[in-house]
Scaffold this motif. Structure first.
Motif, PDB file in Angstrom:
ATOM      1  N   VAL A  71       0.865  -1.174   0.000  1.00 25.92           N
ATOM      2  CA  VAL A  71       0.000   0.000   0.000  1.00 25.92           C
ATOM      3  C   VAL A  71       0.901   1.223   0.000  1.00 25.92           C
ATOM      4  N   PRO A  72       0.792   2.079  -1.034  1.00 26.46           N
ATOM      5  CA  PRO A  72       1.675   3.251  -1.079  1.00 26.46           C
ATOM      6  C   PRO A  72       1.327   4.242   0.025  1.00 26.46           C
ATOM      7  N   PRO A  73       2.343   4.879   0.584  1.00 28.27           N
ATOM      8  CA  PRO A  73       2.069   5.865   1.627  1.00 28.27           C
ATOM      9  C   PRO A  73       1.443   7.112   1.008  1.00 28.27           C
ATOM     10  N   PRO A  74       0.743   7.886   1.823  1.00 28.68           N
ATOM     11  CA  PRO A  74       0.185   9.131   1.295  1.00 28.68           C
ATOM     12  C   PRO A  74       1.318  10.102   0.964  1.00 28.68           C
ATOM     13  N   ALA A  75       1.008  11.078   0.136  1.00 27.01           N
ATOM     14  CA  ALA A  75       2.006  12.093  -0.229  1.00 27.01           C
ATOM     15  C   ALA A  75       2.455  12.838   1.026  1.00 27.01           C
ATOM     16  N   LEU A  76       3.711  13.217   1.041  1.00 28.70           N
ATOM     17  CA  LEU A  76       4.267  13.950   2.170  1.00 28.70           C
ATOM     18  C   LEU A  76       3.791  15.396   2.104  1.00 28.70           C
ATOM     19  N   THR A  77       3.193  15.862   3.159  1.00 23.97           N
ATOM     20  CA  THR A  77       2.746  17.255   3.209  1.00 23.97           C
ATOM     21  C   THR A  77       3.896  18.142   3.647  1.00 23.97           C
ATOM     22  N   LYS A  78       3.698  19.434   3.509  1.00 25.49           N
ATOM     23  CA  LYS A  78       4.719  20.384   3.943  1.00 25.49           C
ATOM     24  C   LYS A  78       4.979  20.228   5.445  1.00 25.49           C
ATOM     25  N   ASN A  79       3.920  20.116   6.229  1.00 23.92           N
ATOM     26  CA  ASN A  79       4.103  19.949   7.678  1.00 23.92           C
ATOM     27  C   ASN A  79       4.718  18.599   8.007  1.00 23.92           C
ATOM     28  N   GLY A  80       4.366  17.572   7.235  1.00 24.92           N
ATOM     29  CA  GLY A  80       4.981  16.258   7.436  1.00 24.92           C
ATOM     30  C   GLY A  80       6.470  16.316   7.165  1.00 24.92           C
ATOM     31  N   GLY A  81       6.855  17.018   6.113  1.00 25.51           N
ATOM     32  CA  GLY A  81       8.263  17.201   5.791  1.00 25.51           C
ATOM     33  C   GLY A  81       8.999  17.934   6.901  1.00 25.51           C
ATOM     34  N   ARG A  82       8.351  18.941   7.453  1.00 27.08           N
ATOM     35  CA  ARG A  82       8.968  19.690   8.562  1.00 27.08           C
ATOM     36  C   ARG A  82       9.145  18.805   9.790  1.00 27.08           C
ATOM     37  N   ARG A  83       8.149  17.941  10.044  1.00 30.75           N
ATOM     38  CA  ARG A  83       8.265  17.020  11.187  1.00 30.75           C
ATOM     39  C   ARG A  83       9.439  16.065  10.989  1.00 30.75           C
ATOM     40  N   VAL A  84       9.570  15.553   9.771  1.00 32.20           N
ATOM     41  CA  VAL A  84      10.689  14.650   9.479  1.00 32.20           C
ATOM     42  C   VAL A  84      12.009  15.385   9.681  1.00 32.20           C
ATOM     43  N   MET A  85      12.103  16.614   9.128  1.00 35.13           N
ATOM     44  CA  MET A  85      13.328  17.401   9.283  1.00 35.13           C
ATOM     45  C   MET A  85      13.618  17.666  10.758  1.00 35.13           C
ATOM     46  N   LYS A  86      12.599  17.997  11.518  1.00 33.12           N
ATOM     47  CA  LYS A  86      12.780  18.281  12.943  1.00 33.12           C
ATOM     48  C   LYS A  86      13.273  17.046  13.681  1.00 33.12           C
ATOM     49  N   THR A  87      12.686  15.891  13.374  1.00 33.78           N
ATOM     50  CA  THR A  87      13.111  14.644  14.007  1.00 33.78           C
ATOM     51  C   THR A  87      14.569  14.345  13.675  1.00 33.78           C
ATOM     52  N   LEU A  88      14.919  14.462  12.390  1.00 25.73           N
ATOM     53  CA  LEU A  88      16.294  14.194  11.981  1.00 25.73           C
ATOM     54  C   LEU A  88      17.271  15.162  12.634  1.00 25.73           C
ATOM     55  N   CYS A  89      16.885  16.429  12.726  1.00 26.78           N
ATOM     56  CA  CYS A  89      17.755  17.427  13.363  1.00 26.78           C
ATOM     57  C   CYS A  89      17.938  17.115  14.847  1.00 26.78           C
ATOM     58  N   ASN A  90      16.855  16.744  15.504  1.00 28.43           N
ATOM     59  CA  ASN A  90      16.952  16.393  16.925  1.00 28.43           C
ATOM     60  C   ASN A  90      17.861  15.188  17.131  1.00 28.43           C
TER      61      ASN A  90
END
Length: 122
Positions: free
Chosen positions: A35-54
């Motif tokens: 099952v393909p994941p839903p498209a990454l939203t702008k806020n989802g991208g920011r959450r990923v970036m924040k997690t990676l930065c942390n």
């Protein structure tokens, strides 16, 4: 596909998942069922970036978590390290002049440092 599985079945999978989180269990299930994941939203991208930065202990300042801020930072790092052509390619600027304009603050800082070195050596 995944619609074939009722809430009871999914709940059983979650209970049988052991020490894994619900997200890990569901991610594995979705991958298994292709099952393909839903498209990454702008806020989802920011959450990923924040997690990676942390996780990498990188301090976040202002625009860094915005997609354009990340792009600008990459260009800045390449340009400041003396590789304006790489910055141009990475940022997909049509001309090197565009890249020079975008990072003229770095050029001005370099000129000021050279002037300080020349004046300071007298």
């Amino acid at each position: 596909m995944i619609d074939e599985y009722d809430e009871k079945t999914v709940s059983r999978w979650l209970e049988d998942g052991g020490d894994r989180t619900k997200t890990e269990i569901l991610d594995a299930l979705l991958r298994k069922k292709e099952v393909p994941p839903p498209a990454l939203t702008k806020n989802g991208g920011r959450r990923v970036m924040k997690t990676l930065c942390n996780e990498a202990n990188i301090e976040i300042d202002g625009e860094y978590l915005k997609p354009h801020g990340g792009r600008r930072r990459l260009g800045h790092e390449l340009y400041a390290s003396g590789k304006p052509e790489y910055a141009q390619q990475a940022l997909r600027h049509q001309s090197i002049e565009t890249t020079h304009e975008a990072y003229s603050d770095i050029k001005n800082e370099d000129v000021a440092n050279v002037i300080d070195d020349v004046v300071g050596s007298d």
